[in-house]
Write a protein that holds these residues in place. Structure first.
Motif, PDB file in Angstrom:
ATOM      1  N   ILE A   1       1.155  -1.186   0.074  1.00  0.00           N
ATOM      2  CA  ILE A   1      -0.078   0.049   0.019  1.00  0.00           C
ATOM      3  C   ILE A   1       0.707   1.149  -0.013  1.00  0.00           C
ATOM      4  O   ILE A   1       0.559   2.285  -0.657  1.00  0.00           O
TER       5      ILE A   1
ATOM      6  N   LEU B   1      -4.965   1.344  -5.168  1.00  0.00           N
ATOM      7  CA  LEU B   1      -4.890   1.648  -3.796  1.00  0.00           C
ATOM      8  C   LEU B   1      -6.350   1.375  -3.037  1.00  0.00           C
ATOM      9  O   LEU B   1      -6.480   0.836  -2.022  1.00  0.00           O
TER      10      LEU B   1
ATOM     11  N   ASN C   1      -6.612  -1.510  -0.316  1.00  0.00           N
ATOM     12  CA  ASN C   1      -7.150  -1.190   1.005  1.00  0.00           C
ATOM     13  C   ASN C   1      -8.422  -1.841   1.280  1.00  0.00           C
ATOM     14  O   ASN C   1      -8.741  -2.300   2.170  1.00  0.00           O
TER      15      ASN C   1
END
Length: 117
Positions: free
Chosen positions: A5, A55, A59
């Motif tokens: 990440i 992302l 996530n």
């Protein structure tokens, strides 16, 4: 997963740096009415799009909470930026309003990312 990440966050920042750096490099030409959308701006916007989507996926896979409204607003701004840069990329001179809009929307996108919690 956190390292991955963070790598994509770094790449996302590189993309916005390329977009905003390309904008700043053309400011002198913009004052003379000769600004153009340089390839760095297009590549930066595309990098932001790809890394931003990655992302969101990373996530979600890591069960982190996401602010979908914020992501939607940032995506909408980026799509407008990308559209303007892509359509005007081959023109020798870009209108000041269009060029300024790219800079303003990019700056707005940065402030949304930082200030909207």
């Amino acid at each position: 997963m956190d390292v991955l990440i963070h790598v994509f966050v770094g790449l996302h920042i590189v993309g916005i740096g390329a977009l905003l750096g390309g904008f700043f490099s053309q400011l002198k030409a913009a004052r003379a009415g000769e600004a153009r959308m340089i390839p760095a701006m297009l590549h930066g916007a595309l990098t932001m799009l790809v890394t931003g989507v990655a992302l969101v996926g990373l996530n979600q896979a890591d069960d982190n909470s996401l602010n979908t409204v914020k992501i939607g607003v940032k995506l909408a701004l980026l799509v407008v930026i990308l559209g303007l840069v892509y359509v005007k990329r081959d023109e020798e001179k870009v209108e000041s309003a269009v060029f300024g809009a790219v800079g303003a929307l990019t700056t707005a996108n940065i402030f949304i990312a930082v200030l909207w919690t």
